[in-house]
Design a protein around this motif. Structure first.
Motif, PDB file in Angstrom:
ATOM      1  N   UNK A 144      -2.336  32.843 -11.570  1.00  0.00           N
ATOM      2  CA  UNK A 144      -1.921  34.131 -10.455  1.00  0.00           C
ATOM      3  C   UNK A 144      -2.150  35.323 -11.149  1.00  0.00           C
ATOM      4  N   UNK A 145      -2.105  35.890 -12.533  1.00  0.00           N
ATOM      5  CA  UNK A 145      -3.041  36.450 -13.727  1.00  0.00           C
ATOM      6  C   UNK A 145      -4.373  36.419 -13.375  1.00  0.00           C
ATOM      7  N   UNK A 146      -4.489  34.865 -13.514  1.00  0.00           N
ATOM      8  CA  UNK A 146      -5.973  34.873 -13.616  1.00  0.00           C
ATOM      9  C   UNK A 146      -7.216  34.858 -12.393  1.00  0.00           C
ATOM     10  N   UNK A 147      -7.100  35.216 -11.564  1.00  0.00           N
ATOM     11  CA  UNK A 147      -7.257  35.089 -10.246  1.00  0.00           C
ATOM     12  C   UNK A 147      -7.495  36.589 -10.119  1.00  0.00           C
ATOM     13  N   UNK A 148      -6.131  37.767 -10.452  1.00  0.00           N
ATOM     14  CA  UNK A 148      -5.861  38.944 -10.725  1.00  0.00           C
ATOM     15  C   UNK A 148      -7.131  39.177 -11.675  1.00  0.00           C
ATOM     16  N   UNK A 149      -6.934  38.939 -12.473  1.00  0.00           N
ATOM     17  CA  UNK A 149      -7.774  39.190 -13.312  1.00  0.00           C
ATOM     18  C   UNK A 149     -10.081  39.553 -13.118  1.00  0.00           C
ATOM     19  N   UNK A 150     -10.020  38.255 -12.746  1.00  0.00           N
ATOM     20  CA  UNK A 150     -11.097  37.994 -11.867  1.00  0.00           C
ATOM     21  C   UNK A 150     -11.860  39.115 -10.983  1.00  0.00           C
ATOM     22  N   UNK A 151     -10.497  39.106  -9.924  1.00  0.00           N
ATOM     23  CA  UNK A 151     -10.553  40.095  -9.344  1.00  0.00           C
ATOM     24  C   UNK A 151     -10.980  41.589  -9.412  1.00  0.00           C
ATOM     25  N   UNK A 152     -10.277  42.589 -10.587  1.00  0.00           N
ATOM     26  CA  UNK A 152     -10.360  43.284 -11.070  1.00  0.00           C
ATOM     27  C   UNK A 152     -11.851  43.214 -11.102  1.00  0.00           C
ATOM     28  N   UNK A 153     -12.104  42.178 -11.819  1.00  0.00           N
ATOM     29  CA  UNK A 153     -13.022  42.700 -12.871  1.00  0.00           C
ATOM     30  C   UNK A 153     -14.566  42.729 -11.895  1.00  0.00           C
ATOM     31  N   UNK A 154     -14.076  41.985 -11.509  1.00  0.00           N
ATOM     32  CA  UNK A 154     -15.745  41.994 -10.907  1.00  0.00           C
ATOM     33  C   UNK A 154     -15.417  43.462 -10.340  1.00  0.00           C
ATOM     34  N   UNK A 155     -14.447  43.520  -8.918  1.00  0.00           N
ATOM     35  CA  UNK A 155     -14.581  45.333  -8.113  1.00  0.00           C
ATOM     36  C   UNK A 155     -14.966  46.398  -9.332  1.00  0.00           C
ATOM     37  N   UNK A 156     -14.641  46.723 -10.551  1.00  0.00           N
ATOM     38  CA  UNK A 156     -15.322  46.915 -11.462  1.00  0.00           C
ATOM     39  C   UNK A 156     -17.243  46.946 -11.478  1.00  0.00           C
ATOM     40  N   UNK A 157     -16.947  45.846 -11.818  1.00  0.00           N
ATOM     41  CA  UNK A 157     -18.469  45.513 -11.658  1.00  0.00           C
ATOM     42  C   UNK A 157     -19.527  46.892 -10.883  1.00  0.00           C
ATOM     43  N   UNK A 158     -18.864  45.619  -9.601  1.00  0.00           N
ATOM     44  CA  UNK A 158     -19.384  46.189  -8.340  1.00  0.00           C
ATOM     45  C   UNK A 158     -19.224  47.822  -8.157  1.00  0.00           C
ATOM     46  N   UNK A 159     -17.935  47.955  -8.200  1.00  0.00           N
ATOM     47  CA  UNK A 159     -17.814  49.893  -8.037  1.00  0.00           C
ATOM     48  C   UNK A 159     -19.093  50.375  -8.344  1.00  0.00           C
ATOM     49  N   UNK A 160     -19.101  50.654 -10.540  1.00  0.00           N
ATOM     50  CA  UNK A 160     -19.650  51.156 -11.187  1.00  0.00           C
ATOM     51  C   UNK A 160     -21.374  50.501 -11.085  1.00  0.00           C
ATOM     52  N   UNK A 161     -21.504  49.224 -10.594  1.00  0.00           N
ATOM     53  CA  UNK A 161     -22.710  48.993  -9.922  1.00  0.00           C
ATOM     54  C   UNK A 161     -23.409  50.349  -8.919  1.00  0.00           C
ATOM     55  N   UNK A 162     -22.313  50.585  -7.941  1.00  0.00           N
ATOM     56  CA  UNK A 162     -22.255  51.043  -6.827  1.00  0.00           C
ATOM     57  C   UNK A 162     -22.403  52.580  -7.255  1.00  0.00           C
ATOM     58  N   UNK A 163     -21.626  52.972  -8.005  1.00  0.00           N
ATOM     59  CA  UNK A 163     -21.674  54.747  -8.149  1.00  0.00           C
ATOM     60  C   UNK A 163     -22.933  54.419  -8.728  1.00  0.00           C
ATOM     61  N   UNK A 164     -23.806  53.920  -9.547  1.00  0.00           N
ATOM     62  CA  UNK A 164     -24.337  54.471 -10.284  1.00  0.00           C
ATOM     63  C   UNK A 164     -26.476  54.253  -8.811  1.00  0.00           C
ATOM     64  N   UNK A 165     -26.034  53.616  -8.382  1.00  0.00           N
ATOM     65  CA  UNK A 165     -27.500  53.348  -6.895  1.00  0.00           C
ATOM     66  C   UNK A 165     -26.558  54.151  -6.321  1.00  0.00           C
ATOM     67  N   UNK A 166     -26.040  55.646  -6.688  1.00  0.00           N
ATOM     68  CA  UNK A 166     -25.364  56.176  -5.224  1.00  0.00           C
ATOM     69  C   UNK A 166     -25.497  57.889  -6.490  1.00  0.00           C
ATOM     70  N   UNK A 167     -25.262  58.027  -7.332  1.00  0.00           N
ATOM     71  CA  UNK A 167     -26.295  58.864  -8.129  1.00  0.00           C
ATOM     72  C   UNK A 167     -27.564  58.774  -7.938  1.00  0.00           C
TER      73      UNK A 167
END
Length: 400
Positions: A144-167
């Motif tokens: 379960x911790x591995x899945x949570x880590x994968x979810x957080x990492x994916x969300x961070x990468x996607x959020x960072x990319x969308x922030x760059x796009x919006x900027x």
């Protein structure tokens, strides 16, 4: 029709073949840093995979080959962001070293594509995460911790990319607005110049009509009275010569500004103001409540040509109007100097406004028209603020 800068930057596939922009120095720097970071994480993961006792050697080699090819594929992430991200999903399922290249592809989709593409690719990546960690569980980390880590990492990468796009979208939108504002201001200035030219053409039409009519009358008198006294013939010939000269001078002024499309306003035949009408203008402004100091030092006002006097009158009229609008209550100084041969100088100065009433807003088009008038008359006009915060208009017109 070429796509906009926003489309070219954030959606490269929207650019038709043959018109694809080349990578800039900044693009090369970003791609190089991204590639080096992915390679570094690939090496760290490969070392840990080699040291894992339960992974067969053949699987380690296959995993490393797929991971290396995935790192090289990072260089095409700008050209095919969605295709690369989709292709990396099954590759990342069987190769742990390719997972970092998969995240880089997902980040590129978030930067260069709308949210619907990001949602589908990120959702597919997360959907295969449980299967990946079930096939390859992390040592010392619960499932379960591995899945949570994968979810957080994916969300961070996607959020960072969308922030760059919006900027980037925001910056390009502001740049596009500034460009449109400059274009609109230039168009307004050109329209003001065109309207000023048309107004000058109408005024000159009246003057030319008057002079040519006078010339026709005297020429007709000479034609029908050839036996007139010599003095009368000489006087009529002098009037014809002077009227022709003045008409040619007026024609030279308007030869490049006739832009009216058959307007009927030019046929009004109204009298045009000259330098002699300046004092009544000042008196009228004084009656309206303005404080004006008139310093009239023209050597011979009656000798000023009508076209020069008319331009001087319009400059003084517009300057007094601006002073009344923008400096209510301030004392305005109107100074005229000049002699035949030296030219006619007009200076209108006003200090900062003394009244607390807010000034009437203006567009600045009147000053553009004045500059156009002075230039067409062969002179020059300058305007600007004074050291004490007031405003000054200085014009010079040829007289000779």
């Amino acid at each position: 029709m070429l796509p906009s800068a926003v489309v070219r930057e954030l959606d490269p596939d929207a650019v038709p073949e043959g018109r694809r922009p080349r990578r800039t120095a900044r693009d090369w720097a970003v791609d190089t840093c991204c590639f080096l970071m992915v390679v570094l994480l690939y090496l760290v993961t490969a070392v840990s995979l080699v040291q894992h006792p339960d992974v067969p050697e053949g699987l380690v080699v296959a995993d490393g080959v797929l991971g290396g090819l995935s790192c090289l594929a990072v260089w095409v992430r700008r050209r095919w962001p969605v295709g690369l991200a989709v292709a990396m999903i099954p590759v990342g399922l069987v190769s742990s070293t390719a997972g970092w290249a998969e995240l880089a592809a997902l980040f590129t989709v978030a930067v260069h594509r709308p949210f619907r593409y990001v949602a589908w690719t990120a959702g597919a990546t997360l959907a295969f995460a449980p299967l990946y960690y079930w096939l390859r569980p992390e040592t010392g980390l619960p499932y379960v911790a591995s899945l949570v880590f994968a979810l957080l990492l994916t969300v961070c990468v996607v959020g960072w990319g969308m922030f760059v796009r919006s900027k980037r979208l925001l910056m390009m939108s502001l740049r596009d607005r500034a460009h449109r504002a400059e274009t609109e201001a230039r168009l307004r200035a050109e329209q003001a110049q065109r309207l000023a030219r048309e107004d000058i053409a109408r005024e000159m039409h009246d003057v030319l009509a008057h002079r040519l009519t006078l010339l026709s009358v005297h020429a007709g008198a000479l034609e029908f009275r050839p036996d007139a006294p010599r003095e009368e013939i000489a006087r009529a010939a002098g009037v014809i010569r002077e009227s022709s000269h003045e008409a040619l001078q007026d024609l030279r002024e308007i030869i490049g500004v006739l832009r009216t499309g058959g307007s009927d306003d030019a046929a009004g035949g109204r009298p045009q103001p000259t330098l002699a009408a300046l004092e009544p203008l000042v008196a009228e402004c004084r009656e309206a409540g303005m404080k004006i100091t008139l310093d009239h030092r023209v050597a011979d006002p009656g000798a000023v040509p009508a076209s020069v006097g008319r331009t001087a009158y319009r400059i003084a009229q517009e300057a007094l109007t601006n002073a009344r609008k923008h400096a209510p209550g301030a004392e305005v100084t109107l100074r005229l100097t000049g002699t035949c041969g030296d030219g006619l100088a007009i200076t209108v100065t006003n200090p900062p406004p003394e009244s607390e009433a807010p000034p009437v807003p203006g567009s600045g088009q009147g000053l553009i028209g004045l500059t156009e008038r002075a230039t067409l008359a062969g002179g020059r006009l300058q305007h600007g603020t004074t050291p004490d915060g007031g405003f000054e208009i200085r014009a010079w017109l040829p007289w000779g």
